[in-house]
Design a protein around this motif. Structure first.
Motif, PDB file in Angstrom:
ATOM      1  N   TYR A 219     -21.583  -0.225  12.734  1.00 55.61           N
ATOM      2  CA  TYR A 219     -21.053   0.205  14.030  1.00 55.61           C
ATOM      3  C   TYR A 219     -22.001   1.202  14.692  1.00 55.61           C
ATOM      4  CZ  TYR A 219     -18.050   2.680  17.347  1.00 55.61           C
ATOM      5  OH  TYR A 219     -17.542   3.274  18.471  1.00 55.61           O
ATOM      6  N   ALA A 220     -22.407   2.217  13.946  1.00 53.34           N
ATOM      7  CA  ALA A 220     -23.268   3.257  14.510  1.00 53.34           C
ATOM      8  C   ALA A 220     -24.625   2.703  14.929  1.00 53.34           C
ATOM      9  CB  ALA A 220     -23.450   4.383  13.485  1.00 53.34           C
ATOM     10  N   ALA A 221     -25.202   1.822  14.114  1.00 54.54           N
ATOM     11  CA  ALA A 221     -26.523   1.266  14.433  1.00 54.54           C
ATOM     12  C   ALA A 221     -26.485   0.471  15.728  1.00 54.54           C
ATOM     13  CB  ALA A 221     -27.008   0.387  13.284  1.00 54.54           C
ATOM     14  N   HIS A 222     -25.477  -0.366  15.884  1.00 54.92           N
ATOM     15  CA  HIS A 222     -25.441  -1.224  17.070  1.00 54.92           C
ATOM     16  C   HIS A 222     -25.079  -0.440  18.323  1.00 54.92           C
ATOM     17  CE1 HIS A 222     -25.462  -4.225  13.898  1.00 54.92           C
ATOM     18  NE2 HIS A 222     -25.824  -5.099  14.794  1.00 54.92           N
ATOM     19  N   ILE A 223     -24.243   0.576  18.194  1.00 53.78           N
ATOM     20  CA  ILE A 223     -23.954   1.441  19.343  1.00 53.78           C
ATOM     21  C   ILE A 223     -25.243   2.115  19.800  1.00 53.78           C
ATOM     22  CG2 ILE A 223     -22.857   3.614  20.023  1.00 53.78           C
ATOM     23  CD1 ILE A 223     -20.933   1.311  20.135  1.00 53.78           C
ATOM     24  N   GLU A 224     -26.017   2.618  18.870  1.00 59.80           N
ATOM     25  CA  GLU A 224     -27.261   3.297  19.236  1.00 59.80           C
ATOM     26  C   GLU A 224     -28.248   2.336  19.904  1.00 59.80           C
ATOM     27  OE1 GLU A 224     -30.770   5.857  17.006  1.00 59.80           O
ATOM     28  OE2 GLU A 224     -28.680   6.141  16.408  1.00 59.80           O
ATOM     29  N   ILE A 225     -28.323   1.107  19.406  1.00 51.98           N
ATOM     30  CA  ILE A 225     -29.214   0.120  20.015  1.00 51.98           C
ATOM     31  C   ILE A 225     -28.790  -0.167  21.453  1.00 51.98           C
ATOM     32  CG2 ILE A 225     -29.890  -2.325  19.959  1.00 51.98           C
ATOM     33  CD1 ILE A 225     -29.790  -2.051  16.853  1.00 51.98           C
ATOM     34  N   LEU A 226     -27.494  -0.411  21.674  1.00 53.69           N
ATOM     35  CA  LEU A 226     -27.011  -0.702  23.025  1.00 53.69           C
ATOM     36  C   LEU A 226     -27.185   0.495  23.949  1.00 53.69           C
ATOM     37  CD1 LEU A 226     -23.776  -2.703  22.082  1.00 53.69           C
ATOM     38  CD2 LEU A 226     -25.907  -3.627  23.027  1.00 53.69           C
ATOM     39  N   GLU A 227     -26.990   1.702  23.422  1.00 55.07           N
ATOM     40  CA  GLU A 227     -27.222   2.907  24.222  1.00 55.07           C
ATOM     41  C   GLU A 227     -28.701   3.023  24.601  1.00 55.07           C
ATOM     42  OE1 GLU A 227     -25.151   4.856  25.612  1.00 55.07           O
ATOM     43  OE2 GLU A 227     -23.634   5.710  24.265  1.00 55.07           O
TER      44      GLU A 227
END
Length: 258
Positions: A219-227
């Motif tokens: 969850y954290a990795a993909h949120i950071e990528i999209l951000e």
């Protein structure tokens, strides 16, 4: 038992069924500062197997990503966002993805595509011959990334590595070989990401292979990528998108003596 090879005749009776399927699409408007669109897409069918990693876990994660960005003030979203759960990847040659692209043709001309095949990863499992069963090795399962965009690919791989998802494959193609087929124009910057555990596409793809720790890191990795995608300047990823249709524009050089 004989030396002569046997002849075998096999009769396969495959029932044919027709049923309705639907794409689920959630759109979030940005603040209007950029014309580009961030498209996060996945497939929600799992074939004839349990499908905890492929792809129920990814479907659940993407719901959580959509909720995260929906709770942000619109002023903080530089680009419009589309979250699409498409049907037909494992059943019908990505029919849902093509239908989605047709319905969103105008928006997708300027889409940056984050294409999620199976996003959780998880612990690598092996068959233990001594115990006679599949057991975890304790290592994080490797991911692969397929992309048509070097900068986008490196941004994704760096972030996933930060959260313990090691990307062992990083290939560049003009077209993807996953759900991205038909989802957006091939001239768009896209990344297709997936983990391929040893129990992939089998009845062993069960929820016990996934831990809360893996889910939280994914969850954290993909949120950071999209951000990070949303923070890039407009046109940044498109500039790196080398395609056959892009003209070769000669540079204009100038020299200034200060």
């Amino acid at each position: 038992t004989s030396a002569a090879p046997p002849n075998v005749r096999m009769v396969l009776k495959a029932p044919q069924k027709t049923f309705k399927a639907y794409n689920v699409v959630f759109e979030l408007p940005g603040n209007g500062s950029m014309d580009e669109v961030i498209l996060a897409g996945t497939h929600y069918d799992t074939g004839m197997f349990t499908g905890a990693v492929d792809n129920n876990g990814s479907v659940a994660l993407m719901i959580a990503w959509a909720k995260y960005f929906a709770e942000k003030p619109q002023a903080d979203r530089n680009r419009d966002m589309i979250f699409a759960w498409c049907f037909g990847h494992d059943f019908d040659n990505n029919t849902g993805h093509y239908q989605f692209a047709e319905a969103h043709k105008d928006q997708l001309e300027k889409a940056i595509v984050w294409d999620v095949d199976h996003a959780i990863g998880g612990t690598r499992y092996i068959y233990d011959e001594n115990e006679g069963k599949i057991v975890p090795t304790g290592r994080t399962n490797e991911f692969y990334i397929i992309s048509n965009n070097y900068t986008f690919s490196r941004l994704a791989a760096f972030t996933m590595d930060k959260y313990g998802f090691i990307c062992t494959q990083n290939r560049f193609l003009s077209r993807a070989s996953g759900p991205q087929w038909g989802m957006a124009p091939i001239t768009s910057p896209w990344v297709n990401v997936a983990s391929i555990p040893l129990y992939y596409h089998s009845i062993l793809d069960t929820p016990d292979k996934i831990t809360l720790d893996q889910l939280s890191r994914a969850y954290a990795a993909h949120i950071e990528i999209l951000e990070n995608i949303d923070r890039t300047p407009e046109g940044f990823l498109f500039y790196d998108n080398i395609t056959k249709t892009r003209p070769n524009t000669p540079p204009q050089a100038s020299i200034a003596v200060l």
